[in-house]
Design a protein around this motif. Structure first.
Motif, short mmCIF file in Angstrom:
data_model
loop_
_atom_site.label_atom_id
_atom_site.label_comp_id
_atom_site.label_asym_id
_atom_site.label_seq_id
_atom_site.Cartn_x
_atom_site.Cartn_y
_atom_site.Cartn_z
N GLN A 94 -19.73 -49.89 -42.95
CA GLN A 94 -20.59 -50.59 -41.81
C GLN A 94 -19.98 -50.18 -40.53
O GLN A 94 -19.02 -49.85 -40.24
CB GLN A 94 -20.51 -51.81 -42.00
N LEU A 95 -21.18 -49.95 -39.64
CA LEU A 95 -20.83 -49.62 -38.34
C LEU A 95 -19.89 -50.98 -37.53
O LEU A 95 -20.51 -51.86 -37.73
CB LEU A 95 -22.21 -49.31 -37.50
N ASN A 96 -19.14 -50.67 -36.65
CA ASN A 96 -18.71 -51.70 -36.14
C ASN A 96 -19.59 -52.37 -35.19
O ASN A 96 -20.46 -51.62 -34.61
CB ASN A 96 -17.23 -51.17 -35.46
N PRO A 97 -19.34 -53.48 -34.70
CA PRO A 97 -20.28 -54.08 -33.41
C PRO A 97 -20.32 -53.11 -32.33
O PRO A 97 -19.36 -52.95 -31.98
CB PRO A 97 -19.63 -55.32 -33.36
N TYR A 156 -9.26 -49.79 -29.97
CA TYR A 156 -10.34 -50.98 -30.65
C TYR A 156 -9.59 -51.42 -31.88
O TYR A 156 -9.44 -50.72 -33.00
CB TYR A 156 -11.79 -50.27 -31.06
N LYS A 157 -9.49 -52.87 -31.88
CA LYS A 157 -8.71 -53.55 -32.81
C LYS A 157 -7.90 -52.70 -33.59
O LYS A 157 -7.60 -52.14 -34.45
CB LYS A 157 -9.91 -53.96 -33.96
N ALA A 158 -6.75 -52.05 -32.79
CA ALA A 158 -5.82 -51.15 -33.23
C ALA A 158 -4.42 -51.69 -33.51
O ALA A 158 -4.22 -52.87 -33.35
CB ALA A 158 -5.93 -50.33 -31.56
N LYS A 159 -3.78 -50.62 -33.87
CA LYS A 159 -2.22 -50.71 -34.13
C LYS A 159 -1.65 -51.03 -32.77
O LYS A 159 -2.05 -50.80 -31.80
CB LYS A 159 -1.75 -49.64 -34.72
N VAL A 182 -0.96 -48.20 -30.21
CA VAL A 182 -2.16 -47.85 -29.47
C VAL A 182 -2.36 -48.81 -28.44
O VAL A 182 -2.68 -48.36 -27.29
CB VAL A 182 -3.25 -47.67 -30.33
N LYS A 183 -2.17 -49.98 -28.51
CA LYS A 183 -2.64 -51.06 -27.59
C LYS A 183 -1.61 -50.98 -26.33
O LYS A 183 -2.03 -51.33 -25.24
CB LYS A 183 -2.26 -52.57 -28.24
N GLU A 184 -0.59 -50.66 -26.84
CA GLU A 184 0.75 -50.48 -25.71
C GLU A 184 0.26 -49.53 -24.77
O GLU A 184 0.69 -49.74 -23.51
CB GLU A 184 1.90 -50.17 -26.48
N LYS A 185 -0.50 -48.38 -24.96
CA LYS A 185 -0.65 -47.30 -24.11
C LYS A 185 -2.14 -47.18 -23.86
O LYS A 185 -2.18 -46.60 -22.83
CB LYS A 185 -0.15 -45.92 -25.15
N ALA A 186 -2.90 -48.01 -24.33
CA ALA A 186 -4.33 -47.67 -23.89
C ALA A 186 -4.58 -48.49 -22.63
O ALA A 186 -3.94 -49.48 -22.35
CB ALA A 186 -5.28 -48.24 -24.99
N ASP A 187 -5.72 -47.98 -21.97
CA ASP A 187 -5.91 -48.64 -20.68
C ASP A 187 -6.95 -49.97 -20.93
O ASP A 187 -6.60 -51.00 -20.09
CB ASP A 187 -7.06 -47.58 -19.89
N ALA A 188 -7.80 -49.81 -21.94
CA ALA A 188 -8.41 -51.00 -22.53
C ALA A 188 -7.93 -51.60 -23.87
O ALA A 188 -8.07 -50.39 -24.73
CB ALA A 188 -9.97 -51.08 -22.09
N VAL A 189 -7.81 -52.64 -24.23
CA VAL A 189 -7.93 -53.19 -25.34
C VAL A 189 -9.08 -54.11 -25.95
O VAL A 189 -9.33 -55.31 -25.28
CB VAL A 189 -6.58 -54.00 -25.65
N PHE A 190 -9.94 -53.77 -27.04
CA PHE A 190 -10.91 -54.46 -27.31
C PHE A 190 -10.61 -55.20 -28.70
O PHE A 190 -10.76 -54.47 -29.79
CB PHE A 190 -11.96 -53.67 -27.76
N ASP A 191 -10.20 -56.49 -28.66
CA ASP A 191 -10.07 -57.18 -29.83
C ASP A 191 -11.08 -58.47 -30.23
O ASP A 191 -11.38 -58.78 -31.11
CB ASP A 191 -8.83 -57.89 -29.69
N HIS A 192 -11.97 -58.54 -28.95
CA HIS A 192 -12.94 -59.82 -28.94
C HIS A 192 -14.29 -59.12 -28.91
O HIS A 192 -15.14 -59.81 -29.33
CB HIS A 192 -12.42 -60.72 -28.03
N ASP A 225 -19.60 -51.33 -27.56
CA ASP A 225 -20.59 -51.41 -26.33
C ASP A 225 -20.09 -51.83 -25.12
O ASP A 225 -20.85 -51.56 -24.03
CB ASP A 225 -22.03 -51.77 -26.89
N ALA A 226 -19.16 -52.79 -25.32
CA ALA A 226 -18.38 -53.23 -24.15
C ALA A 226 -17.97 -52.22 -23.21
O ALA A 226 -17.92 -52.59 -21.77
CB ALA A 226 -17.50 -54.40 -24.45
N ALA A 227 -17.68 -50.96 -23.82
CA ALA A 227 -17.28 -49.97 -22.74
C ALA A 227 -18.25 -49.47 -21.87
O ALA A 227 -17.85 -48.82 -20.70
CB ALA A 227 -16.92 -48.77 -23.73
#
Length: 296
Positions: free
Chosen positions: A161-164, A269-272, A275-285, A289-291
């Protein structure tokens, strides 16, 4: 002196006064201030708010700010002052667990009763515990030997399935004329279908060897690993006559880090955790398309 940053909160709920107060209090404790850039706005089903930070916070502070935001069902992005949203020319995405909800190789393995063995290697690789992605992939694919190729279609139809937000993100990116690139350590059987469905301009992945209707347990050609993902992104930027900073990258595992490093915005995106430590944006919620809210 550090360059200023823009702090962006993204949520499916209203950005509350309590969240802003909590973020400001933490920044003040660190000797920073937050200056509002805009009121909370709603677009594409999301709410967002922006503040200016005078300097980039240390990784520990970024983590603490994200923990505060998570308590209010919001995600945070830290945008560099060098980022120019209207100059974005390339959108580059990972497939498994980023664009889609599954790790395809794990689901293929389930049909042979080997999902646990394959998934264990997959998880260790995505966490960065197994450093050589090529070796990891070969070991996992070897466990698939003898599986009928019809299983691939079954996984695509029944599990994938595609992610939201995926459809909305790709639709808008294509409308804006971005070079949309799908790069995956997974398999061409799935990337080619998704390329057609979502109108990616380009897709790169690994090809499973199939003989007499069965998987042989081998991969054909060069394996797409983290370095290859970064190479394909750089090549796409050259085609679009732009720099890597004019790209947005999205991933969830350690083999996405080379691709994500140095891009205009890197989204985990819902990442390990690595990856969250180094990313500019973290999408957990929020959805993928919020990008789009970071491209204004």
């Amino acid at each position: 002196m550090s360059n200023p940053l823009t702090l962006v909160a993204l949520s499916t709920q209203t950005i509350t006064v309590e969240l802003e107060k909590a973020l400001k209090q933490h920044c003040l404790a660190l000797g920073f201030s937050l200056t509002p850039l805009m009121e909370s706005v709603q677009q594409q089903g999301y709410f967002s708010a922006r503040w200016s930070m005078p300097a980039a916070p240390l990784p520990e502070a970024r983590h603490a700010l994200r923990e505060i935001a998570a308590g209010h069902h919001a995600d945070l992005a830290f945008l560099s002052s060098t980022y120019q949203p209207h100059a974005v020319r390339v959108l580059c995405m990972d497939m498994d667990s980023t664009l889609i909800n599954i790790e395809c190789i794990d689901e293929i393995a389930q049909y042979a009763g080997k999902k646990a063995a394959v998934a264990e290697i997959t998880e260790a690789t995505m966490r960065g515990e197994i450093k050589d992605f090529k070796d990891s992939l070969r070991r996992r694919v070897a466990l698939l030997a003898g599986i009928p190729e019809t299983v691939l279609e079954s996984v695509y139809q029944e599990r994938l399935q595609l992610n939201p937000g995926a459809t909305e993100l790709l639709s808008t990116a294509n409308e804006r004329g971005l070079h949309t690139l799908l790069v995956s350590g997974g398999f061409t059987f799935f990337t080619e279908k998704l390329k057609h469905t979502l109108r990616f301009k380009q897709a790169q992945a690994n090809t499973l060897e199939i003989i007499d209707g069965k998987l042989t347990g081998k991969v054909l050609g060069e394996i797409v690993d983290g370095a290859a993902k970064a190479h394909y992104l750089q090549d796409a930027c050259q085609r679009m006559q732009c720099q890597k900073i004019h790209s947005i990258t999205m991933g969830d595992g350690s083999n996405d880090l080379l691709m994500m490093h140095g891009s205009g915005i890197s989204v985990a995106y819902k990442a390990k955790s690595i990856v969250k430590e180094k990313a500019d944006a973290v999408f957990d919620h929020v959805g993928l398309d919020a990008a789009l809210l970071l491209m204004h």
